[in-house]
Design a protein around this motif. Structure first.
Motif, PDB file in Angstrom:
ATOM      1  N   HIS A  22      15.762   3.823  -1.206  1.00  0.00           N
ATOM      2  CA  HIS A  22      15.628   5.265  -0.971  1.00  0.00           C
ATOM      3  C   HIS A  22      14.634   5.498   0.158  1.00  0.00           C
ATOM      4  CE1 HIS A  22      17.704   6.011  -4.715  1.00  0.00           C
ATOM      5  NE2 HIS A  22      16.780   5.389  -5.406  1.00  0.00           N
ATOM      6  N   ARG A  23      14.759   6.597   0.835  1.00  0.00           N
ATOM      7  CA  ARG A  23      13.789   7.014   1.852  1.00  0.00           C
ATOM      8  C   ARG A  23      12.902   8.088   1.223  1.00  0.00           C
ATOM      9  NH1 ARG A  23      15.828   7.827   7.615  1.00  0.00           N
ATOM     10  NH2 ARG A  23      14.389   6.193   8.182  1.00  0.00           N
ATOM     11  N   ALA A  24      11.602   7.954   1.410  1.00  0.00           N
ATOM     12  CA  ALA A  24      10.652   8.906   0.833  1.00  0.00           C
ATOM     13  C   ALA A  24      10.794  10.273   1.490  1.00  0.00           C
ATOM     14  CB  ALA A  24       9.221   8.399   0.996  1.00  0.00           C
ATOM     15  N   THR A  25      10.677  11.325   0.681  1.00  0.00           N
ATOM     16  CA  THR A  25      10.658  12.687   1.211  1.00  0.00           C
ATOM     17  C   THR A  25       9.355  12.909   1.985  1.00  0.00           C
ATOM     18  OG1 THR A  25      11.928  13.407  -0.703  1.00  0.00           O
ATOM     19  CG2 THR A  25      10.816  15.119   0.542  1.00  0.00           C
ATOM     20  N   ARG A  26       8.278  12.365   1.454  1.00  0.00           N
ATOM     21  CA  ARG A  26       6.945  12.474   2.066  1.00  0.00           C
ATOM     22  C   ARG A  26       6.122  11.271   1.635  1.00  0.00           C
ATOM     23  NH1 ARG A  26       4.896  17.802   0.039  1.00  0.00           N
ATOM     24  NH2 ARG A  26       3.251  16.643  -0.940  1.00  0.00           N
ATOM     25  N   GLY A  27       5.133  10.891   2.415  1.00  0.00           N
ATOM     26  CA  GLY A  27       4.216   9.837   2.035  1.00  0.00           C
ATOM     27  C   GLY A  27       4.350   8.603   2.913  1.00  0.00           C
ATOM     28  N   HIS A  28       3.587   7.583   2.551  1.00  0.00           N
ATOM     29  CA  HIS A  28       3.509   6.360   3.351  1.00  0.00           C
ATOM     30  C   HIS A  28       3.742   5.150   2.445  1.00  0.00           C
ATOM     31  CE1 HIS A  28       2.068   3.388   6.190  1.00  0.00           C
ATOM     32  NE2 HIS A  28       1.265   2.930   5.241  1.00  0.00           N
ATOM     33  N   LEU A  29       4.663   4.288   2.877  1.00  0.00           N
ATOM     34  CA  LEU A  29       4.923   3.016   2.178  1.00  0.00           C
ATOM     35  C   LEU A  29       4.509   1.872   3.057  1.00  0.00           C
ATOM     36  CD1 LEU A  29       8.463   3.775   0.799  1.00  0.00           C
ATOM     37  CD2 LEU A  29       6.404   3.502  -0.522  1.00  0.00           C
ATOM     38  N   LEU A  38      12.210   3.178  -3.785  1.00  0.00           N
ATOM     39  CA  LEU A  38      11.463   3.544  -2.577  1.00  0.00           C
ATOM     40  C   LEU A  38      10.769   2.325  -1.984  1.00  0.00           C
ATOM     41  CD1 LEU A  38       9.926   6.894  -3.820  1.00  0.00           C
ATOM     42  CD2 LEU A  38      11.462   6.652  -1.870  1.00  0.00           C
ATOM     43  N   VAL A  39      10.093   1.564  -2.832  1.00  0.00           N
ATOM     44  CA  VAL A  39       9.363   0.373  -2.361  1.00  0.00           C
ATOM     45  C   VAL A  39      10.331  -0.670  -1.818  1.00  0.00           C
ATOM     46  CG1 VAL A  39       7.904  -1.550  -3.122  1.00  0.00           C
ATOM     47  CG2 VAL A  39       7.376   0.774  -3.878  1.00  0.00           C
ATOM     48  N   ALA A  40      11.502  -0.810  -2.463  1.00  0.00           N
ATOM     49  CA  ALA A  40      12.497  -1.806  -2.048  1.00  0.00           C
ATOM     50  C   ALA A  40      13.316  -1.375  -0.835  1.00  0.00           C
ATOM     51  CB  ALA A  40      13.432  -2.115  -3.215  1.00  0.00           C
ATOM     52  N   ASP A  99       0.862  -1.188   0.000  1.00  0.00           N
ATOM     53  CA  ASP A  99       0.000   0.000   0.000  1.00  0.00           C
ATOM     54  C   ASP A  99       0.897   1.235   0.000  1.00  0.00           C
ATOM     55  OD1 ASP A  99      -2.171   1.667   0.156  1.00  0.00           O
ATOM     56  OD2 ASP A  99      -2.598   1.263   2.257  1.00  0.00           O
ATOM     57  N   VAL A 100       0.948   1.925  -1.116  1.00  0.00           N
ATOM     58  CA  VAL A 100       1.773   3.117  -1.289  1.00  0.00           C
ATOM     59  C   VAL A 100       0.828   4.306  -1.399  1.00  0.00           C
ATOM     60  CG1 VAL A 100       3.418   4.258  -2.826  1.00  0.00           C
ATOM     61  CG2 VAL A 100       3.569   1.797  -2.454  1.00  0.00           C
ATOM     62  N   ARG A 101       1.003   5.299  -0.519  1.00  0.00           N
ATOM     63  CA  ARG A 101       0.082   6.442  -0.504  1.00  0.00           C
ATOM     64  C   ARG A 101       0.828   7.764  -0.550  1.00  0.00           C
ATOM     65  NH1 ARG A 101      -2.932   5.350   4.636  1.00  0.00           N
ATOM     66  NH2 ARG A 101      -2.066   3.279   4.735  1.00  0.00           N
ATOM     67  N   GLU A 102       0.556   8.541  -1.606  1.00  0.00           N
ATOM     68  CA  GLU A 102       1.070   9.907  -1.759  1.00  0.00           C
ATOM     69  C   GLU A 102       2.578   9.999  -1.493  1.00  0.00           C
ATOM     70  OE1 GLU A 102      -0.250  12.891  -2.823  1.00  0.00           O
ATOM     71  OE2 GLU A 102      -1.848  11.589  -3.536  1.00  0.00           O
TER      72      GLU A 102
END
Length: 77
Positions: free
Chosen positions: A70-77, A65-67, A22-25
């Motif tokens: 990288h770390r997301a700047t913003r959002g939810h993984l 990002l999913v793997a 579930d990847v959100r924004e």
């Protein structure tokens, strides 16, 4: 569970399972360059999806990002 059907021999529908992914924004910025900008999607067990786009669109960055590369700047993984 879904309500029982009035048809003879009808089976109950399975309960909807939460998505496995579930990847959100999600956003990822590199020194002012927006590589990924507000991507959202969900995948359930057994589901297949494709990510297409031109060179430089952020496909590899999103995969990273999913793997966890990288770390997301913003959002939810």
């Amino acid at each position: 569970l879904a309500p029982r059907s009035t048809l003879p021999g009808a089976m109950l529908a399975p309960a909807a399972a939460p998505p496995l992914l579930d990847v959100r924004e999600v956003h990822k910025h590199f020194d002012g360059v927006r590589a990924v900008d507000g991507v959202s999607f969900a995948l359930a067990a057994g589901e297949f999806a494709a990510l297409i786009g031109p060179n430089g669109a952020g496909k590899s960055t999103l995969f990273g990002l999913v793997a966890g590369q990288h770390r997301a700047t913003r959002g939810h993984l």
